[in-house]
Write a protein that holds these residues in place. Structure first.
Motif: not given
Length: 817
Positions: A268-290
């Motif tokens: 469950f600790a491993f899967t939480s890493i993937l969830k936080f990384a997925g959220g980070y990737c969805l936030l990324y377009p806020i400051w970068q277009p690509e």
């Protein structure tokens, strides 16, 4: 039956009422409850539900825990979306729909599964609530896609939840407040208790696992809905679901350690890493277009760690091990996709994970409460290994034995080493100095190398592993600071000097840890020593003198050492013989590592532990036990060999003689005529308490069956005797008989105020320790000289927790009578 279930039902009723009002007023131009206010209230109720469910689960593994945590996550994500809508972030109707649907789909199915299991296991109340919330979620999805479904249908479903939850919550509260005088129809808790007594307790020992699987469904739904065309895009609106799932899964990880489930906690600790990384990737377009890029080495190593973990989980449950292989495939798919979560291959695996998580949730929930069991293959691998003479699975009370004393948590070192592997391989990918955020490294370093490593350090500290916890916490701070500084654009030439000074400070701390690990084992020495290579890499990069390829070599060496430690910790926690040994200490000193003995450590809160200590004392053993003051070393009076062993084990000095303890004056009743009336009355008034009375030695000693033990107790003229004011101690004396007592520390040292100190000082000289954490007092008992009490005077050998004035007051009251 605790009141936590009433709080949980009341919270569900309150939240349902809010949502019912919201959906009834939805056709109006201005809603009765503003979106921001509704979101904040839902977040508050989500916290309340999580609190009620967790505290209730500590008493009983039930469906109530899963219901509370599931609705808590649902309302947490739902509430954040309402806040974003109220603040204008999700002002567009299509955006709000794309953000909302993945969560609604997940919880519609999850709550439906929970309702089915509830009906099958006769948990009718919880099943009604779960089915009504599931129906409300399904209506809400249909309402957004078809005008034929009005918002009133959603409001009606929530009103049913409100009425059912409110009725039973109010009925339970009144039942307790009126001391069982007022009982609502259908709320007969006495019958419920009788029914619960016959309920089976078989099934999964980790009652939090089902909620963790539901959280996996939630994150998979976000990306799977995009692939299936249910939602139009991936954007910031789906981040609340991902990060709520990741945050709750960190909590599931902690409580899985409390349930002594190391493997699922790590997963469950491993899967939480993937969830936080997925959220980070969805936030990324806020400051970068690509779209961001992914470090392939990290994901390859992540898939290897998950594959190894799946192999060990298979030994426990083949079905769970097969489920982990889906995440191995997921990491491989992410490694093969330059755009990671945005690619169709990874999203296809998400769809498979969603289906597999739903099926496994049904199995875990049903096996947790039902009389029958769905087959999971549990025990099949164990039966195969039983024939092997080389590999034997660890079982029994010592499966999760802590380093020192008693702990409520299983060992988290497996996760700590795995996080070191992940963090070290994450930084092998060099980010673009112009756009450092373009590479997804921050979640890997901050979450994997930082937050989860802090968690591992905290659990290690709770288990008595002070050095290991210090190292994990230090390395976690280092990964967090370096990750945020180097890979978020905060790091620049003007900060080079300050960064170098901070890194040097960390290196000095690590030098102390390396020195201490000389006395621990070889693997830990190499683990801490190779971290120096990482720190040197950071330092050289800060002063712009990093040689080409050095950072890659340093991370590879540290990562491989950490991977060996990861495998060794997994093998040690699974098999009896150390397949991959950690090695002996580099330097062995006398008196160091006293807590590493095989001395039994038994929790004082269990009656079975007290009985086991009693059996050890009856058979001539010596034990450390808690009292109403400090910890003491005891032996049975009728075993002279044990009394002699206790006398020599702590190098007893002549001016600190051993004392005698009894559980009540009834044990001295046959010899009452040998005591003066005043002394007997004083003993009756003073005990039980932390007051030791030194009385003249006489024939009364023979009535206690001391025989040859008497020469080790007291002095030729007197003996100190006491009845402790501690239920555990007196119960033990009732089972064993009078005991001989001395302080649990070598003569001349400070009193022992924690069971860990008993291990450190006498761990290799006693047979067992009854562990009860810190002592209630840090001061020893008061020792009163009663040899001349008939003349009306008493003296004091030692003034401890009870002051002189109080003892003299007791004597004065006895003399008046």
């Amino acid at each position: 039956e605790s009141l936590h279930s009433s709080v949980g039902l009341g919270g569900i009723a309150a939240g349902s009422l809010l949502l019912a009002v919201h959906f009834y007023s939805l056709p109006r131009a201005v809603p009765l409850i503003p979106s921001t206010a509704l979101g904040v209230l839902l977040l508050m109720l989500a916290s309340l539900l999580a609190y009620a469910g967790i505290l209730r689960s500590l008493r009983d593994a039930s469906l109530f825990l899963t219901l509370c945590l599931t609705i808590s996550v649902f309302w947490c994500g739902h509430g954040v979306l309402f806040i974003l809508r109220g603040q204008g972030v999700l002002s567009d109707a299509d955006d709000f729909l794309s953000a909302l649907v993945p969560g609604l789909v997940t919880f519609t199915l999850a709550l439906l599964i929970l309702a089915v299991v509830g009906f099958l296991c006769r948990e009718v109340i919880l099943a009604l609530i779960a089915s009504a919330v599931s129906l409300a979620s399904a209506h809400e999805v249909a309402m957004h896609y078809s005008t034929a479904f009005g918002s009133s249908a959603v409001a009606c479903s929530y009103m049913v939840v409100c009425l059912v939850g409110g009725y039973f919550a109010l009925g339970r509260i009144l039942y307790f407040l009126t001391k069982e005088k007022i009982t609502f129809p259908g709320i007969d808790l006495a019958k419920k208790k009788t029914h619960k007594q016959i309920q089976p307790t078989s099934g999964s020992t980790n009652s939090f696992a089902a909620t963790g699987l539901i959280l996996n469904m939630l994150s998979a739904s976000v990306f799977g809905c995009r692939l299936l065309g249910v939602t139009g895009k991936l954007f910031i609106g789906q981040v609340p679901w991902l990060w709520a799932a990741g945050l709750y899964q960190l909590g599931i990880c902690i409580f899985s350690y409390r349930a002594m489930d190391v493997l699922m906690a790590t997963f469950f600790a491993f899967t939480s890493i993937l969830k936080f990384a997925g959220g980070y990737c969805l936030l990324y377009p806020i400051w970068q277009p690509e779209e961001p890029t992914f470090p392939t080495p990290f994901l390859v190593v992540f898939s290897i760690l998950l594959a190894v973990l799946a192999l060990f989980v298979t030994l426990k449950s083949p079905v769970d091990g097969l489920y982990l292989l889906f995440y191995v495939a997921y990491c491989i798919a992410l490694a093969c996709c330059p755009k990671g979560f945005f690619e169709g291959g990874a999203q296809a695996v998400d769809v498979a994970i969603f289906v597999a998580s739903a099926l496994l949730t049904l199995i875990h929930l049903y096996n947790m409460r039902a009389s029958g069991q769905m087959p999971t293959g549990k025990g099949s691998v164990k039966a195969l290994l039983a024939r092997s003479t080389w590999l034997k699975l660890r079982e029994g009370a010592n499966l999760h034995a802590p380093y020192l004393g008693y702990s409520k948590y299983a060992d988290a070192e497996v996760l700590g080493y795995a996080c070191s592997v992940l963090a070290s391989f994450a930084i092998t990918t060099t980010g673009d100095p112009q756009t450092p955020l373009a590479t997804v490294i921050i979640p890997w370093l901050v979450v994997a190398g930082g937050i989860l490593k802090l968690l591992s350090g905290s659990v290690a500290f709770a288990r008595g592993k002070t050095l290991e916890s210090s190292a994990f916490i230090l390395y976690a701070v280092m990964w967090i600071i370096w990750g945020l500084t180097r890979y978020s654009g905060l790091y620049g030439t003007t900060r080079s000097f300050h960064a170098a000074v901070g890194i040097i400070a960390f290196m000095l701390f690590n030098g102390f840890i390396v020195f201490c690990t000389l006395f621990l084992n070889t693997a830990w020495f190499l683990y801490s020593l190779t971290f120096f290579l990482i720190a040197v890499s950071f330092l050289l990069d800060a002063i712009h003198t990093l040689p080409a390829g050095y950072d890659l070599a340093a991370t590879l060496i540290f990562g491989l050492v950490s991977f060996y430690c990861f495998l060794s910790a997994l093998c040690s926690s699974t098999f009896e013989s150390p397949c991959l040994p950690m090695g002996r200490p580099m330097v062995q000193l006398s008196g160091v590592a006293g807590g590493m003995t095989k001395c039994l450590h038994l929790p004082a809160r269990k009656a079975s532990s007290v009985k086991r200590i009693a059996d050890i004392l009856k058979n001539g053993g010596t034990c450390g036990i808690p009292t109403d003051t400090v910890y003491v070393l005891v032996a049975a009076c009728h075993r002279p060999d044990a009394v002699e062993k206790a006398h020599h084990s702590k190098r007893q000095a002549q001016d600190r003689p051993m004392s005698l303890w009894i559980s009540s004056l009834k044990q001295l009743e046959p010899a009452k005529h040998l005591f003066s009336p005043l002394l007997w009355a004083f003993m009756e008034a003073a005990w039980p308490s932390p007051i030791s009375l030194v009385v003249p030695r006489g024939e009364w000693v023979d009535f206690l069956g001391m025989k040859d033990s008497a020469k080790y107790v007291g002095t030729p003229q007197s003996i100190a005797i006491r009845i402790p004011d501690c239920s555990v101690t007196t119960h033990l004396i009732d089972m064993v008989g009078p005991i001989v007592v001395t302080s649990a520390n070598p003569t001349g040292e400070a009193d022992t105020t924690h069971h860990n100190q008993v291990y450190a000082k006498l761990g290799d000289k006693v047979d067992a320790v009854l562990c009860d954490g810190p002592s209630p007092e840090n001061i020893a008992s008061t020792v009163v000289d009663c040899t001349n009490i008939d003349s009306g005077t008493i003296g004091f050998f030692r003034v401890g927790i009870i002051p002189k004035s109080q003892v003299l007051q007791i004597l004065e009251q006895v003399q008046k009578k």
